[in-house]
Each structure stands twice: as C-alpha cells, then as structure tokens.
Motif scaffolding. Structure first.
Motif, PDB file in Angstrom:
ATOM      1  N   GLU A 159     -15.975 -24.536  13.629  1.00 37.88           N
ATOM      2  CA  GLU A 159     -15.364 -23.295  14.129  1.00 37.88           C
ATOM      3  C   GLU A 159     -14.322 -22.773  13.165  1.00 37.88           C
ATOM      4  O   GLU A 159     -14.262 -21.573  12.899  1.00 37.88           O
ATOM      5  CB  GLU A 159     -14.680 -23.559  15.470  1.00 37.88           C
ATOM      6  CG  GLU A 159     -15.488 -23.182  16.659  1.00 37.88           C
ATOM      7  CD  GLU A 159     -14.713 -23.429  17.955  1.00 37.88           C
ATOM      8  OE1 GLU A 159     -13.479 -23.243  17.980  1.00 37.88           O
ATOM      9  OE2 GLU A 159     -15.376 -23.817  18.924  1.00 37.88           O
ATOM     10  N   GLN A 160     -13.449 -23.654  12.680  1.00 45.03           N
ATOM     11  CA  GLN A 160     -12.343 -23.276  11.798  1.00 45.03           C
ATOM     12  C   GLN A 160     -12.836 -22.858  10.423  1.00 45.03           C
ATOM     13  O   GLN A 160     -12.248 -22.009   9.796  1.00 45.03           O
ATOM     14  CB  GLN A 160     -11.415 -24.460  11.596  1.00 45.03           C
ATOM     15  CG  GLN A 160     -10.113 -24.590  12.321  1.00 45.03           C
ATOM     16  CD  GLN A 160      -9.400 -23.361  12.734  1.00 45.03           C
ATOM     17  OE1 GLN A 160      -9.675 -22.839  13.794  1.00 45.03           O
ATOM     18  NE2 GLN A 160      -8.485 -22.892  11.954  1.00 45.03           N
ATOM     19  N   GLY A 161     -13.870 -23.529   9.949  1.00 44.77           N
ATOM     20  CA  GLY A 161     -14.313 -23.304   8.580  1.00 44.77           C
ATOM     21  C   GLY A 161     -13.515 -24.169   7.629  1.00 44.77           C
ATOM     22  O   GLY A 161     -12.543 -24.817   8.021  1.00 44.77           O
ATOM     23  N   GLY A 162     -13.904 -24.193   6.395  1.00 50.60           N
ATOM     24  CA  GLY A 162     -13.272 -25.055   5.410  1.00 50.60           C
ATOM     25  C   GLY A 162     -11.900 -24.582   4.992  1.00 50.60           C
ATOM     26  O   GLY A 162     -11.607 -23.383   4.996  1.00 50.60           O
ATOM     27  N   ALA A 163     -11.043 -25.510   4.640  1.00 49.19           N
ATOM     28  CA  ALA A 163      -9.699 -25.199   4.156  1.00 49.19           C
ATOM     29  C   ALA A 163      -9.809 -24.394   2.866  1.00 49.19           C
ATOM     30  O   ALA A 163     -10.442 -24.809   1.917  1.00 49.19           O
ATOM     31  CB  ALA A 163      -8.919 -26.486   3.933  1.00 49.19           C
ATOM     32  N   GLY A 164      -9.214 -23.224   2.858  1.00 50.00           N
ATOM     33  CA  GLY A 164      -9.230 -22.378   1.665  1.00 50.00           C
ATOM     34  C   GLY A 164     -10.552 -21.671   1.448  1.00 50.00           C
ATOM     35  O   GLY A 164     -10.818 -21.186   0.348  1.00 50.00           O
ATOM     36  N   ALA A 165     -11.409 -21.609   2.489  1.00 48.47           N
ATOM     37  CA  ALA A 165     -12.729 -20.976   2.332  1.00 48.47           C
ATOM     38  C   ALA A 165     -12.569 -19.540   1.856  1.00 48.47           C
ATOM     39  O   ALA A 165     -11.725 -18.792   2.328  1.00 48.47           O
ATOM     40  CB  ALA A 165     -13.498 -21.010   3.643  1.00 48.47           C
ATOM     41  N   ALA A 166     -13.383 -19.198   0.858  1.00 50.37           N
ATOM     42  CA  ALA A 166     -13.318 -17.848   0.290  1.00 50.37           C
ATOM     43  C   ALA A 166     -14.367 -16.957   0.940  1.00 50.37           C
ATOM     44  O   ALA A 166     -15.396 -17.380   1.355  1.00 50.37           O
ATOM     45  CB  ALA A 166     -13.542 -17.910  -1.207  1.00 50.37           C
ATOM     46  N   PHE A 200     -19.307 -25.049   1.188  1.00 52.26           N
ATOM     47  CA  PHE A 200     -18.609 -23.768   1.142  1.00 52.26           C
ATOM     48  C   PHE A 200     -17.812 -23.636  -0.153  1.00 52.26           C
ATOM     49  O   PHE A 200     -17.533 -24.623  -0.824  1.00 52.26           O
ATOM     50  CB  PHE A 200     -17.689 -23.579   2.365  1.00 52.26           C
ATOM     51  CG  PHE A 200     -16.484 -24.485   2.393  1.00 52.26           C
ATOM     52  CD1 PHE A 200     -15.259 -24.047   1.916  1.00 52.26           C
ATOM     53  CD2 PHE A 200     -16.573 -25.766   2.908  1.00 52.26           C
ATOM     54  CE1 PHE A 200     -14.145 -24.879   1.937  1.00 52.26           C
ATOM     55  CE2 PHE A 200     -15.469 -26.602   2.941  1.00 52.26           C
ATOM     56  CZ  PHE A 200     -14.247 -26.156   2.452  1.00 52.26           C
ATOM     57  N   HIS A 201     -17.484 -22.406  -0.477  1.00 56.77           N
ATOM     58  CA  HIS A 201     -16.674 -22.105  -1.656  1.00 56.77           C
ATOM     59  C   HIS A 201     -15.235 -21.930  -1.184  1.00 56.77           C
ATOM     60  O   HIS A 201     -14.979 -21.270  -0.180  1.00 56.77           O
ATOM     61  CB  HIS A 201     -17.176 -20.823  -2.340  1.00 56.77           C
ATOM     62  CG  HIS A 201     -16.493 -20.539  -3.630  1.00 56.77           C
ATOM     63  ND1 HIS A 201     -16.806 -21.204  -4.795  1.00 56.77           N
ATOM     64  CD2 HIS A 201     -15.495 -19.690  -3.939  1.00 56.77           C
ATOM     65  CE1 HIS A 201     -16.039 -20.760  -5.772  1.00 56.77           C
ATOM     66  NE2 HIS A 201     -15.235 -19.838  -5.275  1.00 56.77           N
ATOM     67  N   TYR A 202     -14.279 -22.518  -1.911  1.00 56.42           N
ATOM     68  CA  TYR A 202     -12.872 -22.358  -1.548  1.00 56.42           C
ATOM     69  C   TYR A 202     -12.109 -21.702  -2.692  1.00 56.42           C
ATOM     70  O   TYR A 202     -12.490 -21.773  -3.854  1.00 56.42           O
ATOM     71  CB  TYR A 202     -12.231 -23.709  -1.178  1.00 56.42           C
ATOM     72  CG  TYR A 202     -12.139 -24.682  -2.321  1.00 56.42           C
ATOM     73  CD1 TYR A 202     -11.048 -24.669  -3.195  1.00 56.42           C
ATOM     74  CD2 TYR A 202     -13.145 -25.615  -2.547  1.00 56.42           C
ATOM     75  CE1 TYR A 202     -10.972 -25.558  -4.252  1.00 56.42           C
ATOM     76  CE2 TYR A 202     -13.066 -26.509  -3.604  1.00 56.42           C
ATOM     77  CZ  TYR A 202     -11.973 -26.467  -4.448  1.00 56.42           C
ATOM     78  OH  TYR A 202     -11.909 -27.342  -5.495  1.00 56.42           O
ATOM     79  N   ARG A 203     -11.024 -21.038  -2.306  1.00 56.40           N
ATOM     80  CA  ARG A 203     -10.125 -20.423  -3.283  1.00 56.40           C
ATOM     81  C   ARG A 203      -8.721 -20.508  -2.699  1.00 56.40           C
ATOM     82  O   ARG A 203      -8.468 -20.015  -1.607  1.00 56.40           O
ATOM     83  CB  ARG A 203     -10.489 -18.964  -3.534  1.00 56.40           C
ATOM     84  CG  ARG A 203      -9.611 -18.304  -4.580  1.00 56.40           C
ATOM     85  CD  ARG A 203     -10.029 -16.867  -4.878  1.00 56.40           C
ATOM     86  NE  ARG A 203     -11.412 -16.803  -5.314  1.00 56.40           N
ATOM     87  CZ  ARG A 203     -12.366 -16.093  -4.687  1.00 56.40           C
ATOM     88  NH1 ARG A 203     -12.092 -15.396  -3.624  1.00 56.40           N
ATOM     89  NH2 ARG A 203     -13.596 -16.086  -5.149  1.00 56.40           N
ATOM     90  N   TYR A 204      -7.827 -21.168  -3.424  1.00 55.83           N
ATOM     91  CA  TYR A 204      -6.454 -21.305  -2.979  1.00 55.83           C
ATOM     92  C   TYR A 204      -5.594 -20.196  -3.579  1.00 55.83           C
ATOM     93  O   TYR A 204      -5.973 -19.575  -4.571  1.00 55.83           O
ATOM     94  CB  TYR A 204      -5.888 -22.673  -3.362  1.00 55.83           C
ATOM     95  CG  TYR A 204      -6.574 -23.824  -2.679  1.00 55.83           C
ATOM     96  CD1 TYR A 204      -6.686 -23.881  -1.292  1.00 55.83           C
ATOM     97  CD2 TYR A 204      -7.125 -24.871  -3.410  1.00 55.83           C
ATOM     98  CE1 TYR A 204      -7.313 -24.936  -0.660  1.00 55.83           C
ATOM     99  CE2 TYR A 204      -7.749 -25.933  -2.784  1.00 55.83           C
ATOM    100  CZ  TYR A 204      -7.835 -25.958  -1.413  1.00 55.83           C
ATOM    101  OH  TYR A 204      -8.458 -27.005  -0.790  1.00 55.83           O
ATOM    102  N   ALA A 205      -4.426 -19.979  -2.991  1.00 55.07           N
ATOM    103  CA  ALA A 205      -3.500 -18.953  -3.473  1.00 55.07           C
ATOM    104  C   ALA A 205      -3.116 -19.198  -4.931  1.00 55.07           C
ATOM    105  O   ALA A 205      -2.824 -18.262  -5.672  1.00 55.07           O
ATOM    106  CB  ALA A 205      -2.257 -18.913  -2.590  1.00 55.07           C
ATOM    107  N   SER A 206      -3.146 -20.456  -5.356  1.00 52.40           N
ATOM    108  CA  SER A 206      -2.805 -20.812  -6.739  1.00 52.40           C
ATOM    109  C   SER A 206      -3.849 -20.303  -7.737  1.00 52.40           C
ATOM    110  O   SER A 206      -3.614 -20.319  -8.937  1.00 52.40           O
ATOM    111  CB  SER A 206      -2.697 -22.330  -6.869  1.00 52.40           C
ATOM    112  OG  SER A 206      -3.972 -22.924  -6.675  1.00 52.40           O
ATOM    113  N   GLY A 207      -5.018 -19.902  -7.212  1.00 57.55           N
ATOM    114  CA  GLY A 207      -6.105 -19.467  -8.075  1.00 57.55           C
ATOM    115  C   GLY A 207      -7.173 -20.531  -8.274  1.00 57.55           C
ATOM    116  O   GLY A 207      -8.253 -20.245  -8.781  1.00 57.55           O
TER     117      GLY A 207
END
Length: 132
Positions: free
Chosen positions: A125-132, A47-54
């Motif tokens: 179920e939750q999906g990845g941390a920070g998933a975009a 999966f692709h992730y994107r955090y609030a930090s960018g």
C-alpha cells in the motif's frame, strides 16, 4: 539461481521448507508484487527510487534471504509516521530482531505469519521508500 523458486530449492533443510513457506506467504498476500532475483536474493515488487539527495536506483519492496544464523526479511517501505515499516511492528514480533528495514528470526515458527502478512500488505500500500 535465476528465480526465487531456484533459490529456495538450493537451500538445505529445514531452511528450504521455511523459505518456501515464506515465499508462498508473500505470493499469496501480495500477488501483484512480481517475484524477481535481486542482489542474490528473492525479491518482490521492483521499483525505482530517487532520494532528495539525488541518489537513485532500482530495488525491491520486499526480499528474503537465508543467512547463516537466521532468516532475513527486508521491507523497504516507510510507515505512515515516516519511520521504517518493520520498526513499527517490533512489539508484535517479540522473537524477531528488527532493524530499520529488516526482520530477522531463527525459524518461521518464531514469528506470527499473520503479522508478517500485515507488514507485506502495508508495504504494498505504502510503496517503496523514495519511490520515484
């Protein structure tokens, strides 16, 4: 090594059998998570992730690795309370060393595979941390 199966086949015993069983458990439990090789380890559910930090990138939801002294299972998902998912199962895996997103154990027989399966299902179920 280009597939999880090749990774497992390249291990010495007894790790080959144990990681083969772990790979099979992941595939049976969350078959929709496509197996891949990421960072030199078998991974499942890219999966692709994107955090609030960018900061952003690509990773996998679940991965496993044979380390010198233990087996590692990485789960990059958050629990409903916002903490890391593996940490919320610490009391149910007493023989495992659990970090934020990592579960480490010496032998697969040291952990309850039903609890691991529950973690894998919850992660899917939750999906990845920070998933975009």
């Amino acid at each position: 090594m280009s597939t999880p199966e090749e990774y497992v086949a390249g291990l010495d015993q007894p790790r080959r059998t144990e990681l083969g069983e772990l790979h099979d458990l992941i595939r049976r439990t969350v078959p929709a998570l496509e197996p891949t090789m990421e960072f030199g380890m078998p991974g499942y559910g890219r999966f692709h992730y994107r955090y609030a930090s960018g900061r952003e990138g690509d990773t996998v939801l679940i991965s496993m690795a044979s380390r010198k002294n233990y087996i590692s299972v990485y789960v990059t998902a958050l629990a409903p309370d916002g903490g890391y998912l593996p940490e919320s199962y610490q009391d149910r895996l007493p023989k495992a060393d659990i970090g934020k997103s990592c579960i480490r154990f010496k032998r697969l027989s040291d952990v309850d595979q039903a609890v691991l399966a529950e973690i894998f299902l919850a992660a899917a179920e939750q999906g990845g941390a920070g998933a975009a």
